[in-house]
Design an enzyme around this catalytic site. Structure first.
Site, short mmCIF file in Angstrom:
data_model
loop_
_atom_site.label_atom_id
_atom_site.label_comp_id
_atom_site.label_asym_id
_atom_site.label_seq_id
_atom_site.Cartn_x
_atom_site.Cartn_y
_atom_site.Cartn_z
N CYS A 86 5.19 -45.25 29.80
CA CYS A 86 4.58 -46.59 29.88
C CYS A 86 4.08 -47.05 28.47
CB CYS A 86 3.59 -46.70 30.89
SG CYS A 86 3.34 -48.24 31.55
N HIS A 179 5.15 -44.38 35.09
CA HIS A 179 4.41 -42.93 35.15
C HIS A 179 4.81 -41.88 36.00
CE1 HIS A 179 0.76 -45.22 33.44
NE2 HIS A 179 1.73 -46.17 33.84
N GLU A 181 3.88 -39.11 36.13
CA GLU A 181 2.76 -37.95 36.50
C GLU A 181 1.87 -38.53 37.61
OE1 GLU A 181 2.74 -40.42 34.38
OE2 GLU A 181 0.79 -41.38 34.10
N1 GLN Z 1 0.84 -52.83 29.39
C1 GLN Z 1 0.07 -51.69 28.97
C2 GLN Z 1 0.39 -51.59 27.36
O1 GLN Z 1 0.87 -52.85 26.90
C3 GLN Z 1 1.02 -50.52 29.42
C4 GLN Z 1 0.63 -50.18 30.75
C5 GLN Z 1 0.59 -48.76 31.37
O2 GLN Z 1 0.60 -47.83 30.29
N2 GLN Z 1 0.48 -48.66 32.50
O3 GLN Z 1 0.03 -50.87 26.89
#
Ligand code: GLN
Length: 198
Positions: A86, A179, A181
Site C-alpha cells: 500500500c 494489505h 498482513e
Molecule cells: N493512501 C495512503 C497513502 O497515500 C496509503 C494507504 C494505505 O497504506 N493503506 O499513503
C-alpha cells in the site's frame, strides 16, 4: 537464518511482524525480525518490508532519519529484497501520478502509481484476487489504496482487478496496493521469504 526488517516509522508495523512470525513458524525457518528505525539495524537485514500507512509521513521520516539513501544503496549494490504494501508500494514507485511536493521516495520499481485511486471510489474493501502462480485466490484488503497505472522495463505484473494493476515484481522487489498482513493467509509473506533466500 534469515533476518527480516520491518520499517518501523509509521503504519501497520505490528501486523506485519505478527504474520511474519506466523510464516516463519509455518515454514520452520529460523528467522529474526527487526523493527527498523536506525541505520545500524538496516545494515543487518536480508529483506525489508515497507508497511502501509501514510506515504507522505513514511517518506518524510525515512528522509529525516537518513534511512533513505542506505535503503537505495543496499537495493542497488546488494540486491536487498524489499516488499512494499500500500503506502510502501507508493514509496517504491519510480513515478507518481499527481506527485506531492517534497515526497522522498525510494523510486526503484519501473511503475507509475496513482495514490488513493481506489479510495476515491470505495474507502476500503476486501476482495479475492488472482495472483500469478498462486493456486487459489488471495483475500486482499484495500484501504485508500493506490492503483499501479503502468509498468515498464523489468517490472512484471502479478495481479490485477479488471484493468487496474495491483501487484508487481521486479527481481527481488515486490509491491502491492493492498494489505497482505491484515489476513491470516501467509502466502505473500512466504513468497517474500523465498525471494529473500534466492
Ligand atoms: N493512501 C495512503 C497513502 O497515500 C496509503 C494507504 C494505505 O497504506 N493503506 O499513503
Amino acid at each position: 537464518m534469515v533476518d527480516i526488517g520491518i520499517l518501523g516509522v509509521q503504519g501497520a508495523i505490528s501486523e506485519h511482524k505478527a504474520i511474519m512470525e506466523k510464516t516463519l513458524k509455518e515454514l520452520e525457518i529460523n528467522g529474526r525480525i527487526y523493527i527498523i528505525k536506525d541505520r545500524d539495524t538496516l545494515n543487518k537485514i536480508d529483506g525489508l518490508i515497507i508497511p502501509g500507512g501514510e506515504s507522505t509521513t513514511i517518506s518524510k521520516m525515512i528522509y529525516r532519519l537518513k534511512l533513505l539513501e542506505i535503503i537505495i544503496d543496499r537495493i542497488e549494490d546488494e540486491d536487498l529484497a524489499v516488499m512494499g504494501t500500500c503506502a510502501g508500494c507508493i514509496i517504491l514507485a519510480k513515478k507518481i501520478v499527481d506527485p506531492v511536493e517534497n515526497l522522498h521516495l525510494i523510486s526503484v520499481i519501473d511503475m507509475e502509481v496513482h495514490r488513493n485511486a481506489f479510495g476515491r471510489q470505495r474507502e476500503s474493501f476486501e476482495q479475492f484476487v488472482n495472483i500469478k502462480n498462486f493456486e487459489k485466490p488471495f483475500p486482499a484488503v484495500f484501504i485508500r489504496a493506490p492503483i499501479i497505472t503502468r509498468t515498464w522495463g523489468n517490472c512484471k505484473i502479478l495481479s490485477r482487478i479488471d484493468d487496474s494493476i495491483i501487484m508487481v515484481q521486479q527481481d527481488k522487489l515486490l509491491a502491492m496496493s493492498f494489505h497482505p498482513e491484515l489476513t491470516d493467509d501467509t502466502r505473500i509473506h512466504r513468497y517474500f521469504i523465498n525471494l529473500i533466500k534466492n
